[in-house]
Design a protein around this motif. Structure first.
Motif, PDB file in Angstrom:
ATOM      1  N   TYR A  11      -2.988  -5.469   6.572  1.00 12.35           N
ATOM      2  CA  TYR A  11      -2.601  -6.144   5.336  1.00 12.35           C
ATOM      3  C   TYR A  11      -1.971  -7.510   5.592  1.00 12.35           C
ATOM      4  CZ  TYR A  11      -3.820  -2.432   2.060  1.00 12.35           C
ATOM      5  OH  TYR A  11      -4.512  -1.533   1.274  1.00 12.35           O
ATOM      6  N   HIS A  40      -4.009   5.036   1.097  1.00 12.76           N
ATOM      7  CA  HIS A  40      -4.643   5.414   2.356  1.00 12.76           C
ATOM      8  C   HIS A  40      -4.114   6.753   2.874  1.00 12.76           C
ATOM      9  CE1 HIS A  40      -6.322   1.370   2.586  1.00 12.76           C
ATOM     10  NE2 HIS A  40      -5.118   0.892   2.319  1.00 12.76           N
ATOM     11  N   ASN A  57      -3.721  -3.035 -10.456  1.00 17.31           N
ATOM     12  CA  ASN A  57      -4.500  -3.816  -9.500  1.00 17.31           C
ATOM     13  C   ASN A  57      -5.538  -4.718 -10.161  1.00 17.31           C
ATOM     14  OD1 ASN A  57      -3.452  -3.215  -6.933  1.00 17.31           O
ATOM     15  ND2 ASN A  57      -4.608  -1.299  -6.798  1.00 17.31           N
ATOM     16  N   ASP A 116      -9.753   7.313   1.325  1.00 13.96           N
ATOM     17  CA  ASP A 116     -10.495   6.062   1.233  1.00 13.96           C
ATOM     18  C   ASP A 116     -11.290   6.003  -0.065  1.00 13.96           C
ATOM     19  OD1 ASP A 116     -11.074   3.558   2.590  1.00 13.96           O
ATOM     20  OD2 ASP A 116     -13.135   4.281   2.742  1.00 13.96           O
ATOM     21  N   HIS A 175      -8.756   5.004  -2.512  1.00 15.88           N
ATOM     22  CA  HIS A 175      -8.453   3.586  -2.311  1.00 15.88           C
ATOM     23  C   HIS A 175      -9.499   2.704  -2.987  1.00 15.88           C
ATOM     24  CE1 HIS A 175      -7.469  -0.188  -0.317  1.00 15.88           C
ATOM     25  NE2 HIS A 175      -8.724  -0.256   0.097  1.00 15.88           N
ATOM     26  N   ARG A 176     -10.768   3.044  -2.808  1.00 12.87           N
ATOM     27  CA  ARG A 176     -11.826   2.239  -3.416  1.00 12.87           C
ATOM     28  C   ARG A 176     -11.744   2.285  -4.940  1.00 12.87           C
ATOM     29  NH1 ARG A 176     -15.863   0.615   0.056  1.00 12.87           N
ATOM     30  NH2 ARG A 176     -15.599   1.341   2.200  1.00 12.87           N
ATOM     31  N   PHE A 187       0.838  -1.197   0.000  1.00 15.89           N
ATOM     32  CA  PHE A 187       0.000   0.000   0.000  1.00 15.89           C
ATOM     33  C   PHE A 187       0.872   1.246   0.000  1.00 15.89           C
ATOM     34  CE2 PHE A 187       0.611  -1.178   4.461  1.00 15.89           C
ATOM     35  CZ  PHE A 187       1.043   0.013   5.030  1.00 15.89           C
ATOM     36  N   THR A 237      -8.452   0.202  -6.140  1.00 16.69           N
ATOM     37  CA  THR A 237      -8.581  -1.245  -5.926  1.00 16.69           C
ATOM     38  C   THR A 237      -9.819  -1.810  -6.614  1.00 16.69           C
ATOM     39  OG1 THR A 237      -9.737  -0.882  -3.819  1.00 16.69           O
ATOM     40  CG2 THR A 237      -7.337  -1.212  -3.733  1.00 16.69           C
ATOM     41  N   GLY A 268      -3.131  -0.804  -1.918  1.00 17.23           N
ATOM     42  CA  GLY A 268      -4.067   0.223  -1.500  1.00 17.23           C
ATOM     43  C   GLY A 268      -3.478   1.620  -1.481  1.00 17.23           C
TER      44      GLY A 268
END
Length: 418
Positions: free
Chosen positions: A251, A126, A114, A67, A70-71, A56, A74, A124
């Motif tokens: 993780y 973050h 990814n 976040d 991140h979504r 990450f 990924t 990720g």
């Protein structure tokens, strides 16, 4: 000491050799608004993920904003198909730190990398920072409303405690000098209930727990901010380091993390005048917690160029000229000795005096006045102790902000913003 001229991503080979089996690589920046630093950091990070298996990237940004990124990267359910959309939703001033074309390019690459891998093997993105009290509170409401309505009372109690101050958290900090105004008890209850609920597996559970940790950290931060001194800085950097450790645990065994933050957070504070002021930072704490062999600290430096910054707190960003570094500084010496771009890997018995001795090392925040160069914007530094490596760019250019909605920034990092 080893010096490698930089011209292509493959020229980072000596630095990757230094990384080897390190669990954490912290990569700095001498400004928050420089294209060259962001671009080179991106190239290095791509190799760390693709070739070394890093899990990450954790940045000096807010958890809820990051976040969403991140979504996206990924390809998680509900995530934006284009990471740029998530970045353009950053609202806290200065948005350009992360809502810029350079970060968008990296995030687009990360998503493409990814989606070719199983969900549990994706890298990720973050946020480590502590500022998003209200945004994190709302995220907790959203989560508990779906997963654990019985815990909403603790969240509502915490919200009601902060509500009289609106979003003027500095007013809460001032009021908290009086015991009756403090929200500690309510926040502790919220954290306990959310942590208990988040014991279940799943990314949403972990994100809710982290948002509760942000609320707890923010309450301590704003309460300490009004007193001045190093305490609020230390609360912030300790929170960021704690978040890094939670991510490594989340993780799983063998997880490895990359951190992106300003040099003042990345370089070991003990090798600067920060130590005399009682300040710690992520680089120091990571070395102390994980051991020097498990942590690699990489700084950046440049001699002159342009940068995106603001002349005053909260004002619009603009491209500014960064004058040549002042005589006697780290940057002035490297301008005389190094090629246009290079990576310096410290270590061994052949380090010159300018690496082991103390010299001024430039640090530019989101608020910048080039006229201060004669007396400010520098940190006395023992270069070879502060970093394991330094990436050098003799002349730099300003980065490229994305259009973003901007709300007034917090006052906590005023006046420099690092």
């Amino acid at each position: 000491m080893l010096v490698q001229r930089l011209g292509a991503p493959s020229d980072f080979d000596p630095l990757l050799e230094r990384v080897r089996d390190a669990r954490i690589v912290l990569i700095g920046e001498a400004t928050h608004g420089n294209y060259d630093y962001y671009r080179l950091r991106e190239q290095l990070t791509r190799r760390l993920i693709a070739e070394c298996g890093f899990s990450f990237v954790a940045v000096e940004g807010d958890w809820p904003d990051c976040d969403r990124v991140h979504r996206s990267v990924t390809a998680a359910p509900g995530g934006a198909a284009d990471p740029r959309v998530a970045l353009e939703r950053f609202e806290r001033w200065p948005t350009w730190m992360w809502a810029n074309a350079e970060v968008a390019r990296f995030c687009s690459w990360l998503r493409a990398w990814n989606v070719e891998r199983p969900q549990d093997a994706r890298a990720g993105f973050h946020g480590l920072d502590v500022y998003s009290l209200w945004e994190s509170m709302q995220a907790i409401f959203d989560y508990l409303g779906e997963e654990d309505p019985g815990s909403l009372e603790a969240a509502q109690d915490a919200y009601r405690c902060f509500e009289p101050y609106g979003k003027r958290v500095e007013e809460y900090g001032m009021a908290s000098r009086f015991v009756s105004a403090r929200c500690e008890e309510e926040v502790v209850r919220l954290l306990a209930r959310t942590r208990e609920q988040a014991a279940a597996d799943g990314p949403d559970s972990f994100s809710a727990w982290q948002n509760a940790e942000v609320v707890a950290g923010a309450e301590r931060y704003y309460r300490s901010m009004v007193g001045g001194g190093p305490e609020s800085w230390n609360i912030r950097d300790t929170h960021m380091t704690d978040t890094l450790d939670r991510l490594l645990e989340r993780y799983g065994p063998g997880a490895r993390g990359v951190v992106w933050a300003h040099n003042t957070h990345v370089g070991d504070a003990r090798a600067t005048d920060m130590a005399a002021d009682g300040m710690v930072n992520i680089g120091q704490l990571a070395r102390e917690r994980h051991g020097a062999d498990e942590v690699v600290l990489v700084g950046f430096g440049g001699y002159r160029g342009t940068v995106i910054a603001a002349p005053r707190w909260g004002s619009p960003a603009e491209a500014m000229v960064v004058p040549p570094a002042r005589p006697g500084s780290v940057e002035h010496r490297l301008h005389e000795l190094m090629p246009e771009r290079a990576v310096l890997v410290f270590g061994g018995d052949d380090q010159p005096g300018w690496v082991t001795g103390t010299a001024d090392h430039r640090a530019i925040g989101v608020v910048y006045d080039p006229s201060f160069e004669s007396w400010g914007n520098y940190v006395p530094t023992r270069l070879g102790e502060r970093y394991d490596a330094l990436i050098w760019c003799d002349e730099t250019t300003a980065l490229h902000p994305l259009p973003a909605l901007t709300t007034p920034g917090e006052m906590e990092t005023y006046p420099a913003g690092v």
